[in-house]
Design an enzyme around this catalytic site. Structure first.
Site, short mmCIF file in Angstrom:
data_model
loop_
_atom_site.label_atom_id
_atom_site.label_comp_id
_atom_site.label_asym_id
_atom_site.label_seq_id
_atom_site.Cartn_x
_atom_site.Cartn_y
_atom_site.Cartn_z
N LYS A 276 34.11 30.24 47.14
CA LYS A 276 35.50 30.49 46.74
C LYS A 276 35.86 29.68 45.51
O LYS A 276 36.57 30.16 44.60
CB LYS A 276 36.44 30.15 47.90
CG LYS A 276 37.93 30.20 47.55
CD LYS A 276 38.42 31.60 47.25
CE LYS A 276 39.90 31.62 46.82
NZ LYS A 276 40.82 31.10 47.83
N ASN B 157 37.35 31.01 41.94
CA ASN B 157 38.54 30.46 41.28
C ASN B 157 38.22 29.90 39.90
O ASN B 157 39.02 30.03 38.97
CB ASN B 157 39.15 29.37 42.16
CG ASN B 157 39.96 29.93 43.30
OD1 ASN B 157 40.49 31.03 43.23
ND2 ASN B 157 40.06 29.17 44.39
N ASN C 289 40.64 32.40 37.73
CA ASN C 289 41.98 31.84 37.53
C ASN C 289 42.26 31.37 36.10
O ASN C 289 43.27 31.78 35.51
CB ASN C 289 42.22 30.70 38.53
CG ASN C 289 43.07 31.14 39.71
OD1 ASN C 289 44.27 31.28 39.60
ND2 ASN C 289 42.43 31.37 40.84
N ASN D 220 43.52 40.32 37.37
CA ASN D 220 42.12 39.98 37.68
C ASN D 220 41.13 41.06 37.26
O ASN D 220 40.07 40.77 36.71
CB ASN D 220 41.97 39.72 39.18
CG ASN D 220 42.70 38.48 39.64
OD1 ASN D 220 43.27 37.74 38.83
ND2 ASN D 220 42.72 38.25 40.93
N ASN E 5 46.01 42.07 40.93
CA ASN E 5 46.64 40.78 41.23
C ASN E 5 46.83 39.92 39.99
O ASN E 5 45.96 39.88 39.11
CB ASN E 5 45.80 39.99 42.24
CG ASN E 5 46.52 38.77 42.77
OD1 ASN E 5 47.71 38.82 43.06
ND2 ASN E 5 45.81 37.66 42.87
N GLU F 60 47.04 24.74 38.97
CA GLU F 60 46.06 24.05 39.81
C GLU F 60 44.75 23.79 39.07
O GLU F 60 43.70 23.64 39.70
CB GLU F 60 45.79 24.88 41.07
CG GLU F 60 46.97 24.95 42.02
CD GLU F 60 46.64 25.69 43.31
OE1 GLU F 60 46.63 25.05 44.37
OE2 GLU F 60 46.40 26.91 43.24
#
Length: 309
Positions: A192, A196, A200, A210, A259, A274
């Site tokens: 995962k 990301n 991201n 995306n 998304n 993040e």
């Protein structure tokens, strides 16, 4: 994922005096938290912990999640219910505050479905002596984004939980999520993180959904980030070979094609991203192993510039 205020960091957040003990609570009322809560609420009561009492009141009045008007059983951080299980879905930087709120609900277990690698922080702030016995991090590739006052689900992914959270996996499955217990959750978390790391930052920098990253000119950048991260994550315990790593990133980008990645949502809203918990984590691994990752370093620098401006 949602941010919590610094005021949530009190040692023992108060609980609501007369509340039902919920089967499940979600800490974090951002797009993804509300997406999970709205679907789970079709099968039973779900408590949602919002960043403020005012926001909780707004959610109780109703918010559209997809085409459904969802009136959340929402609570502010100053009036917490009890819950059997708690899912944490806040920004990685807010993990400590969220952990304290989760522990105050006296659950059997606390499960993070956050970005980054947050399990150690979560355990430090809601586990330990006298704390919650079962604390762990799973993963999800579900997608959702905020579109004005509406939450738009934007891709059906998969949710993996560690052993011990079979009851949570059951609740998720009955709500229609693809969810299962994954014994090799540590390797799954690294997979995962790889996703990301690739999706991201590029979505944020190029301001595209995306799925667009699978097409020129973005695909070359996506592949370069996977190429550079894969050997390092493999050394840390990633279970995917190089071809499978590229395939996994492409699969998630395709499944969540419409998304707006969480980092893109943050950039558009002028919020802190993040990037430290995602690319910063890889940079720390690289420094520890004495490995150069110049593409990720460049992406990190560019996203930090976006945050400042």
């Amino acid at each position: 994922m949602n941010r919590l205020p610094s005021s949530a960091a009190s040692a023992s957040p108060p609980r609501a005096a007369a509340q039902t003990r919920f089967p499940l609570a979600i800490v974090g009322a951002g797009a993804l938290g509300l997406h999970f809560a709205a679907r789970l609420a079709r099968g039973g009561p779900v408590a949602v912990v919002a960043r403020t009492a005012q926001r909780a009141a707004q959610l109780r009045a109703g918010i559209y999640v997809g085409d459904m008007l969802y009136r959340a059983e929402a609570h502010g951080p100053d009036a917490l219910p009890e819950a059997e299980w708690v899912i944490v879905l806040v920004k990685a930087a807010d993990t400590a505050d969220a952990a304290r709120l989760a522990a105050a609900m006296r659950p059997r277990g606390v499960l993070s479905l956050q970005n980054g690698l947050t399990e150690d922080v979560l355990r430090a702030h809601c586990g330990g002596a006298g704390g919650v016995a079962l604390v762990a991090q799973g993963i999800t590739t579900e997608g959702a984004f905020r579109d004005g006052d509406r939450v738009t689900p934007s891709g059906a992914g998969e949710t993996l939980v560690p052993p011990g959270f079979e009851a949570v996996a059951g609740l998720l499955s009955r709500a229609g999520f693809r969810a299962r217990v994954e014994p090799g959750i540590a390797a799954a978390r690294l997979a995962k993180l790889l996703v990301n790391l690739a999706i991201n930052p590029l979505a944020a920098l190029f301001r595209v959904p995306n799925g667009a990253l699978l097409d020129p000119p973005f695909r070359a950048c996506l592949d370069a980030l996977v190429d550079e991260a894969w050997p390092l994550l493999r050394a840390e315990g990633l279970a995917l070979d190089e071809a499978a790593a590229h395939a996994r990133v492409a699969e998630v980008a395709r499944a969540t094609g419409t998304n707006r990645a969480s980092m893109l949502q943050d950039v558009l809203a002028g919020r802190r991203t993040e990037i430290d918990a995602i690319t910063g984590m890889l940079l720390a691994m690289a420094a520890r192993r004495g490995v150069a990752v110049p593409v990720h370093q460049a992406v990190f620098t560019l996203v930090k510039l976006l945050e400042r401006g």
